[in-house]
Design a protein around this motif. Structure first.
Motif, PDB file in Angstrom:
ATOM      1  N   GLU A 176      37.345  -4.143   1.307  1.00  0.00           N
ATOM      2  CA  GLU A 176      36.897  -2.544   1.935  1.00  0.00           C
ATOM      3  C   GLU A 176      38.330  -2.023   2.325  1.00  0.00           C
ATOM      4  O   GLU A 176      38.329  -1.416   2.490  1.00  0.00           O
ATOM      5  CB  GLU A 176      36.344  -2.418   2.730  1.00  0.00           C
ATOM      6  CG  GLU A 176      34.905  -3.742   2.523  1.00  0.00           C
ATOM      7  CD  GLU A 176      33.877  -2.890   4.717  1.00  0.00           C
ATOM      8  OE1 GLU A 176      33.300  -1.758   4.080  1.00  0.00           O
ATOM      9  OE2 GLU A 176      34.690  -3.057   5.414  1.00  0.00           O
ATOM     10  N   THR A 177      39.227  -2.650   1.093  1.00  0.00           N
ATOM     11  CA  THR A 177      40.401  -1.215   0.598  1.00  0.00           C
ATOM     12  C   THR A 177      40.092  -0.492  -0.289  1.00  0.00           C
ATOM     13  O   THR A 177      40.807   0.698   0.312  1.00  0.00           O
ATOM     14  CB  THR A 177      41.638  -2.174   0.881  1.00  0.00           C
ATOM     15  OG1 THR A 177      41.023  -3.177  -0.640  1.00  0.00           O
ATOM     16  CG2 THR A 177      42.088  -2.857   1.397  1.00  0.00           C
ATOM     17  N   THR A 178      39.365  -0.694  -1.372  1.00  0.00           N
ATOM     18  CA  THR A 178      39.456   0.998  -1.526  1.00  0.00           C
ATOM     19  C   THR A 178      37.623   0.625  -2.363  1.00  0.00           C
ATOM     20  O   THR A 178      37.355   1.374  -3.531  1.00  0.00           O
ATOM     21  CB  THR A 178      39.752   0.097  -3.125  1.00  0.00           C
ATOM     22  OG1 THR A 178      39.495  -0.684  -4.025  1.00  0.00           O
ATOM     23  CG2 THR A 178      41.264  -0.103  -3.148  1.00  0.00           C
ATOM     24  N   SER A 179      36.682   0.637  -1.822  1.00  0.00           N
ATOM     25  CA  SER A 179      35.740   0.522  -1.380  1.00  0.00           C
ATOM     26  C   SER A 179      34.790   0.187  -0.140  1.00  0.00           C
ATOM     27  O   SER A 179      34.972  -0.439   0.555  1.00  0.00           O
ATOM     28  CB  SER A 179      34.728  -0.644  -2.818  1.00  0.00           C
ATOM     29  OG  SER A 179      34.647  -1.904  -2.392  1.00  0.00           O
ATOM     30  N   THR A 211      40.230  -4.067  -4.798  1.00  0.00           N
ATOM     31  CA  THR A 211      40.942  -4.064  -3.654  1.00  0.00           C
ATOM     32  C   THR A 211      42.611  -3.695  -4.237  1.00  0.00           C
ATOM     33  O   THR A 211      43.287  -2.949  -5.633  1.00  0.00           O
ATOM     34  CB  THR A 211      41.210  -5.546  -3.274  1.00  0.00           C
ATOM     35  OG1 THR A 211      41.868  -5.796  -2.592  1.00  0.00           O
ATOM     36  CG2 THR A 211      41.827  -6.654  -4.663  1.00  0.00           C
ATOM     37  N   SER A 212      42.562  -2.795  -3.124  1.00  0.00           N
ATOM     38  CA  SER A 212      44.152  -2.518  -2.893  1.00  0.00           C
ATOM     39  C   SER A 212      45.303  -3.438  -2.748  1.00  0.00           C
ATOM     40  O   SER A 212      46.724  -3.167  -2.532  1.00  0.00           O
ATOM     41  CB  SER A 212      44.655  -1.491  -1.820  1.00  0.00           C
ATOM     42  OG  SER A 212      44.439  -1.764  -1.092  1.00  0.00           O
ATOM     43  N   ARG A 246      52.730  -4.844  -1.564  1.00  0.00           N
ATOM     44  CA  ARG A 246      54.039  -5.162  -2.855  1.00  0.00           C
ATOM     45  C   ARG A 246      53.839  -6.896  -3.750  1.00  0.00           C
ATOM     46  O   ARG A 246      54.995  -7.109  -3.993  1.00  0.00           O
ATOM     47  CB  ARG A 246      55.431  -4.460  -1.980  1.00  0.00           C
ATOM     48  CG  ARG A 246      54.796  -2.688  -1.357  1.00  0.00           C
ATOM     49  CD  ARG A 246      56.562  -3.106  -0.278  1.00  0.00           C
ATOM     50  NE  ARG A 246      55.888  -1.389  -0.084  1.00  0.00           N
ATOM     51  CZ  ARG A 246      55.109  -1.507   1.076  1.00  0.00           C
ATOM     52  NH1 ARG A 246      54.120  -1.685   1.246  1.00  0.00           N
ATOM     53  NH2 ARG A 246      55.447   0.637   1.029  1.00  0.00           N
ATOM     54  N   ILE A 247      53.121  -6.986  -4.505  1.00  0.00           N
ATOM     55  CA  ILE A 247      52.915  -8.051  -5.626  1.00  0.00           C
ATOM     56  C   ILE A 247      53.750  -7.405  -6.642  1.00  0.00           C
ATOM     57  O   ILE A 247      53.390  -6.259  -7.267  1.00  0.00           O
ATOM     58  CB  ILE A 247      51.993  -8.684  -6.214  1.00  0.00           C
ATOM     59  CG1 ILE A 247      50.771  -9.168  -4.979  1.00  0.00           C
ATOM     60  CG2 ILE A 247      51.709  -9.370  -6.775  1.00  0.00           C
ATOM     61  CD1 ILE A 247      51.412 -10.145  -3.731  1.00  0.00           C
ATOM     62  N   PHE A 268      42.382   4.698  -5.957  1.00  0.00           N
ATOM     63  CA  PHE A 268      42.264   4.513  -4.105  1.00  0.00           C
ATOM     64  C   PHE A 268      43.452   4.536  -3.687  1.00  0.00           C
ATOM     65  O   PHE A 268      43.569   5.461  -2.273  1.00  0.00           O
ATOM     66  CB  PHE A 268      41.200   4.162  -3.919  1.00  0.00           C
ATOM     67  CG  PHE A 268      40.022   3.791  -5.144  1.00  0.00           C
ATOM     68  CD1 PHE A 268      39.377   5.312  -5.275  1.00  0.00           C
ATOM     69  CD2 PHE A 268      39.354   3.361  -5.677  1.00  0.00           C
ATOM     70  CE1 PHE A 268      38.611   5.860  -6.084  1.00  0.00           C
ATOM     71  CE2 PHE A 268      38.541   3.151  -6.209  1.00  0.00           C
ATOM     72  CZ  PHE A 268      37.650   4.358  -5.943  1.00  0.00           C
ATOM     73  N   TYR A 269      44.317   3.712  -3.608  1.00  0.00           N
ATOM     74  CA  TYR A 269      45.301   3.124  -3.274  1.00  0.00           C
ATOM     75  C   TYR A 269      46.731   4.649  -3.241  1.00  0.00           C
ATOM     76  O   TYR A 269      47.055   5.144  -1.416  1.00  0.00           O
ATOM     77  CB  TYR A 269      46.513   2.238  -3.797  1.00  0.00           C
ATOM     78  CG  TYR A 269      48.011   1.937  -2.786  1.00  0.00           C
ATOM     79  CD1 TYR A 269      47.866   1.040  -1.635  1.00  0.00           C
ATOM     80  CD2 TYR A 269      48.698   1.385  -3.647  1.00  0.00           C
ATOM     81  CE1 TYR A 269      48.994   1.491  -0.821  1.00  0.00           C
ATOM     82  CE2 TYR A 269      49.972   2.010  -3.018  1.00  0.00           C
ATOM     83  CZ  TYR A 269      50.002   1.298  -1.666  1.00  0.00           C
ATOM     84  OH  TYR A 269      51.447   1.189  -1.283  1.00  0.00           O
TER      85      TYR A 269
END
Length: 463
Positions: free
Chosen positions: A13-16, A59-60, A66-67, A225-226
């Motif tokens: 649910e970080t980008t949806s 997902t963000s 910060r990968i 989205f991020y």
């Protein structure tokens, strides 16, 4: 009784936004009703999860954690067998983190609760077959992901497969991405990763291959989205409502309307429209740059198929990136058909009144089943998110060749007639197939019976 559904796209649910857990409660009630002697008197419960149940790329995560670019699945040195970053331990760890984040969401807990609540009958405990799709393809690559889900379902047999076939139910089922060139690795593996390799479209090796659609979902859509989230205020109700609304872009069909939707959505916001339009433009432009710079996208750009040339990926997306330099970049892209059509092909299959690629693929599957002497009546796919049924044959004895697309549990966003905006409704599509010894009341003749439920709910859920 075979219970089939697909494309829940449960994410972190970080980008949806996930489907509301009540969808699984409704499904559980329908299953329970079918088990009663007064109704279908089902003797067993076999659950078929037909792909994209969990969404591991929407997902963000890579941005939030910060990968480094070189450690992401589609960068670094790519494995010639899978197209995945050869640093397998790092990539496996990343996807394990994502799976655990998804399993912690309310919607995932609701689905697990529904499955665990399925009763034990005379035939034994329920079974679960997970036919892996394209957004959850990494379950094929990393058995540790499979183990993570099995731990959630103690005492229930969970099998992961590329397809499902049952003579008892007279069913053949696939996710359906096998017919989508940008989301199935068959062509990429034999023409780019290992040129000259001879293998069938349904060879297990093809399902292991990371595809362009993964990069577009993770870097282009989720990346956009991020970037938007970084520019909006956590304390502004208007900003957060705008961000939640933008997440609906994940569910837009056909995807070729993406730029038109972005412009329409921005203009109907109460805040000054130019601010949101400009934020969207910059976020999309930066996400496009990251997509173009990924190792997998650059390698995919060398792919030429037998039917179409996909080698102009860099040219088309670079032109979109260039247009987005202009203040009116989104409006320009809304009418830029080459880019819109290209993105439609890569992110998801478009739907129309004619047979789409999945439906024509189902015709091929029926022909193969018939040639092999199998009595398959039902071919099930998911993938496109549009629930549909196509009957290709019916005999005097009542046998059919029926293709069924199980649609989605997610909202389905599409253009209103006359281009008067876009409308959204939650969908709930699932199928119940009953074996010969079930659903006997008022039955005429032997063989499996089918109940197909296509539901629509127009409701705004509280967040």
């Amino acid at each position: 009784m075979l219970v089939i559904f697909s494309d829940t796209h449960l994410s972190d649910e970080t980008t949806s936004r996930n489907v509301n857990g009540s969808a699984f409660e409704l499904l559980g009630k329908q299953i329970a009703a079918a088990l009663s002697p007064e109704h279908k008197n089902a003797r067993r419960v076999d659950l078929l999860l037909l792909g994209d149940i969990f969404d591991l790329v929407r997902t963000s995560y890579w941005h939030d954690q910060r990968i480094p670019d070189k450690d992401r699945p589609w960068n670094g040195k790519l494995d010639s067998a899978t197209g995945v970053n050869a640093a397998h331990d790092k990539v496996e760890s990343q996807f394990l983190d994502i799976v655990e984040r998804i399993l912690a969401t309310d919607a995932s807990r609701a689905m697990i609760k529904m499955i665990k609540g399925l009763p034990t009958l005379e035939s034994g405990r329920p079974t679960v077959t997970y036919v892996v799709g394209n957004h959850d393809r990494y379950f094929h690559s990393f058995p540790a992901l499979q183990a993570s889900l099995r731990r959630q379902l103690p005492g229930i047999a969970v099998e992961f497969k590329t397809s499902y076939r049952s003579d008892a139910y007279q069913v053949l089922a696939r996710h359906g991405h096998e017919w989508d060139h940008h989301n199935h690795g068959w062509q990429f593996l034999r023409k780019v990763l290992q040129p000259g390799l001879v293998l069938d479209r349904f060879d297990p090796a093809a399902y292991m291959v990371q595809c362009l659609g993964d990069v577009l979902t993770a870097e282009l859509l989720s990346g956009m989205f991020y970037r938007l989230r970084q520019e909006l205020s956590d304390d502004s109700a208007v900003d957060q409502e705008f961000l939640r609304g933008v997440h609906e872009l994940n569910n837009l069909r056909p995807f070729l309307a993406v730029f038109e939707w972005l412009a329409w959505f921005s203009e109907k916001q109460p805040a000054p429209q130019n601010m949101y339009l400009d934020l969207l433009r910059q976020a999309l432009r930066d996400a496009l740059a990251a997509t173009l710079d990924s190792r997998l996208a650059r390698l995919w750009d060398t792919l030429k198929t037998d039917l179409l040339v996909y080698g102009d990926l860099t040219d088309q997306l670079a032109r979109a990136h260039s247009l987005l330099r202009h203040k009116k970049g989104l409006r320009l892209l809304a009418g830029f058909k080459p880019v819109a059509n290209f993105l439609a092909a890569t992110v998801g299959l478009d739907t129309s009144d004619d047979l789409d690629d999945c439906a024509t693929g189902a015709m091929d599957d029926f022909a193969s089943e018939e040639k092999s002497g199998r009595s398959t009546q039902y071919v099930f796919y998911g993938h496109t998110h549009e629930a549909r049924q196509e009957c290709f044959r019916r005999t005097r004895q009542g046998r059919v060749q029926l293709y069924i697309n199980t649609g989605t549990f997610l909202p389905f966003v599409e253009r209103a007639r006359g281009s008067l905006g876009f409308w959204t409704a939650h969908r709930l599509t699932f199928a119940l197939v009953h074996a010969d010894d079930e659903d006997r009341r008022d039955r005429r003749g032997p063989g499996p019976t089918l109940d197909l439920w296509n539901g629509i709910r127009c409701k705004q859920y509280a967040t």
